[in-house]
Write an enzyme that holds these catalytic residues in place. Sequence first.
Site, PDB file in Angstrom:
ATOM      1  N   GLY A  11       0.835  -1.205   0.000  1.00 53.53           N
ATOM      2  CA  GLY A  11       0.000   0.000   0.000  1.00 53.53           C
ATOM      3  C   GLY A  11       0.863   1.246   0.000  1.00 53.53           C
ATOM      4  N   ASP A 118       5.808  -5.327   5.714  1.00 52.26           N
ATOM      5  CA  ASP A 118       6.229  -6.687   6.078  1.00 52.26           C
ATOM      6  C   ASP A 118       6.257  -7.627   4.867  1.00 52.26           C
ATOM      7  OD1 ASP A 118       3.469  -6.500   5.965  1.00 52.26           O
ATOM      8  OD2 ASP A 118       3.109  -7.826   7.671  1.00 52.26           O
ATOM      9  N   GLY A 119       5.205  -7.566   4.046  1.00 54.93           N
ATOM     10  CA  GLY A 119       5.154  -8.434   2.856  1.00 54.93           C
ATOM     11  C   GLY A 119       6.315  -8.152   1.922  1.00 54.93           C
ATOM     12  N   ILE A 141       1.832   2.807   7.124  1.00 55.18           N
ATOM     13  CA  ILE A 141       1.149   3.740   8.042  1.00 55.18           C
ATOM     14  C   ILE A 141       0.797   3.019   9.337  1.00 55.18           C
ATOM     15  CG2 ILE A 141       0.180   5.231   6.234  1.00 55.18           C
ATOM     16  CD1 ILE A 141      -2.591   3.827   6.947  1.00 55.18           C
ATOM     17  N   ASP A 142       0.786   1.673   9.307  1.00 57.95           N
ATOM     18  CA  ASP A 142       0.336   0.913  10.475  1.00 57.95           C
ATOM     19  C   ASP A 142       1.357   0.902  11.616  1.00 57.95           C
ATOM     20  OD1 ASP A 142      -1.755   0.298   8.768  1.00 57.95           O
ATOM     21  OD2 ASP A 142      -0.990  -1.698   8.268  1.00 57.95           O
ATOM     22  N   GLY A 185      -4.947   0.300  10.333  1.00 55.45           N
ATOM     23  CA  GLY A 185      -3.903  -0.245  11.198  1.00 55.45           C
ATOM     24  C   GLY A 185      -3.776  -1.755  11.117  1.00 55.45           C
ATOM     25  N   ARG A 186      -4.697  -2.365  10.373  1.00 55.85           N
ATOM     26  CA  ARG A 186      -4.715  -3.825  10.226  1.00 55.85           C
ATOM     27  C   ARG A 186      -4.742  -4.512  11.596  1.00 55.85           C
ATOM     28  NH1 ARG A 186      -3.940  -5.967   5.268  1.00 55.85           N
ATOM     29  NH2 ARG A 186      -2.515  -4.455   4.453  1.00 55.85           N
ATOM     30  N   ARG A 282     -23.456   7.758  15.575  1.00 55.50           N
ATOM     31  CA  ARG A 282     -23.070   7.933  14.170  1.00 55.50           C
ATOM     32  C   ARG A 282     -21.657   7.357  13.973  1.00 55.50           C
ATOM     33  NH1 ARG A 282     -27.645   8.716  14.059  1.00 55.50           N
ATOM     34  NH2 ARG A 282     -28.821  10.468  13.172  1.00 55.50           N
ATOM     35  N   GLN A 290      -6.296   8.400   5.212  1.00 59.25           N
ATOM     36  CA  GLN A 290      -5.155   8.335   6.140  1.00 59.25           C
ATOM     37  C   GLN A 290      -3.851   8.047   5.406  1.00 59.25           C
ATOM     38  OE1 GLN A 290      -6.665   5.871   9.849  1.00 59.25           O
ATOM     39  NE2 GLN A 290      -7.922   5.513   8.065  1.00 59.25           N
TER      40      GLN A 290
HETATM   41  O1  F6P Z   1      -1.211  -1.676   5.601  1.00 56.80           O
HETATM   42  C1  F6P Z   1      -1.693  -0.415   5.281  1.00 56.80           C
HETATM   43  C2  F6P Z   1      -3.185  -0.433   5.122  1.00 56.80           C
HETATM   44  O2  F6P Z   1      -3.611   0.890   4.833  1.00 56.80           O
HETATM   45  C3  F6P Z   1      -3.950  -1.015   6.312  1.00 56.80           C
HETATM   46  O3  F6P Z   1      -4.034  -0.106   7.374  1.00 56.80           O
HETATM   47  C4  F6P Z   1      -5.255  -1.369   5.660  1.00 56.80           C
HETATM   48  O4  F6P Z   1      -5.897  -2.433   6.331  1.00 56.80           O
HETATM   49  C5  F6P Z   1      -4.830  -1.820   4.290  1.00 56.80           C
HETATM   50  O5  F6P Z   1      -3.569  -1.250   4.043  1.00 56.80           O
HETATM   51  C6  F6P Z   1      -5.782  -1.435   3.191  1.00 56.80           C
HETATM   52  O6  F6P Z   1      -5.347  -2.039   2.030  1.00 56.80           O
HETATM   53  P1  F6P Z   1      -5.963  -1.741   0.589  1.00 56.80           P
HETATM   54  O7  F6P Z   1      -5.361  -0.456   0.112  1.00 56.80           O
HETATM   55  O8  F6P Z   1      -5.571  -2.910  -0.212  1.00 56.80           O
HETATM   56  O9  F6P Z   1      -7.440  -1.595   0.762  1.00 56.80           O
END
Ligand code: F6P
Length: 364
Positions: A11, A118-119, A141-142, A185-186, A282, A290
């Site tokens: 990402g 990480d990947g 960003i996580d 943040g996964r 809400r 982000q």
């Molecule tokens: O790892 C960064 C991140 O933005 C995570 O916070 C989020 O879960 C994921 O990537 C979203 O991925 P995608 O852009 O594939 O929807």
Amino acid sequence: MKKLLVATGGGDCPGLNAVIRGIVKSAHQAGGWEVWGSMEAFNGLMSEPVELLELSPEKTAGIHVKGGTIIKTTNRGNPLSYPVTQPDGSVQHVDRTKELVDRIHDLGFDALVNIGGDGSQRISQALFEKGGPVIGVPKTIDNDLAATDYTFGFSTAVQVATDCFDKLVTTAESHHRVMIMEVMGRDAGWIALHTAIAGGAEVCLIPEIPYSIDKIVERINQRYDRGRGFMNIVIAEGAKPLGGKVLGRAATVQGDEHLKLGGICNALRYALEEKGCEAQIRTTILGHIQRGGTPIAFDRLLATAMGVKAFELVQSEAYGQMVSFQNNKIDSVPIAEAVVENKQVSPDHYLVQVARSIGISFGD
Ligand code: F6P
């Protein structure tokens, strides 16, 4: 001339361009180096013909303020498990890392800097083990990469989330509402935790501390009973109720292996309503805002310093190393160490203590 290849994978993240510019500027100062980018992570290197972009000082001038990455990125096409469609239409996943290393050598590259999470760093390690002259730069960003205290992009994401949180506070207050804001943040609660403290949330829900709906209802009622008739909750996309599961869907696109998270704020809203929570609720999912836009100053600084360090490692041929930021110092660690496990928020982390000390509930 020596040749350096740069790739950005996974990402996107504010600060990627600042790393690229840091590498290009220091390589230019050192002299004797050409810097090239592989378009869309390794897809550019694996395609026929290859898709590469020369990263000259002119092409990278001023890009440190720009979000995204000028050499594009993708979270599809992992060379460790590359989807190949067979004649019968079925898809087989093949390991193309050896081919990639051969291509790096055949095209005359002396080194590769792989900027990613990480990947991507698992790919870096695999390429290194097959003889690839690889240096890693951590990105996400996580902020969940081990072996580095901070990754660039994280602070920008927290800033964006905090700005949004502040806006939700004034509308919550005006309408006596409960506002639930979902952040990314996964599997890690770093963005949520930092935003909750910076913004002044009443409740912060993170993946590392499963929450009880009853405890949250209790908290809402207490606050309304005290005459504070509004409330702001921050929830991480990977948070889950006690005994519950993470809310995610498998990716629908071939080659993207990540579970797609999102929507837990709505599940929480419905659960609170079912429990008889009378306040109006809400929800807001911040999502990719982000990740977009210009990096804040700290991330530009960190990203630039990481780019400079990456080139320093290239020059000293310290392959297999990943740039890291530890104890306020830019350093490096073996990539293998950085990918062993992700860095999650430990329930006894000092910021969890800080949050509890100022009355933030984790719903536990
Ligand atoms: O790892 C960064 C991140 O933005 C995570 O916070 C989020 O879960 C994921 O990537 C979203 O991925 P995608 O852009 O594939 O929807």
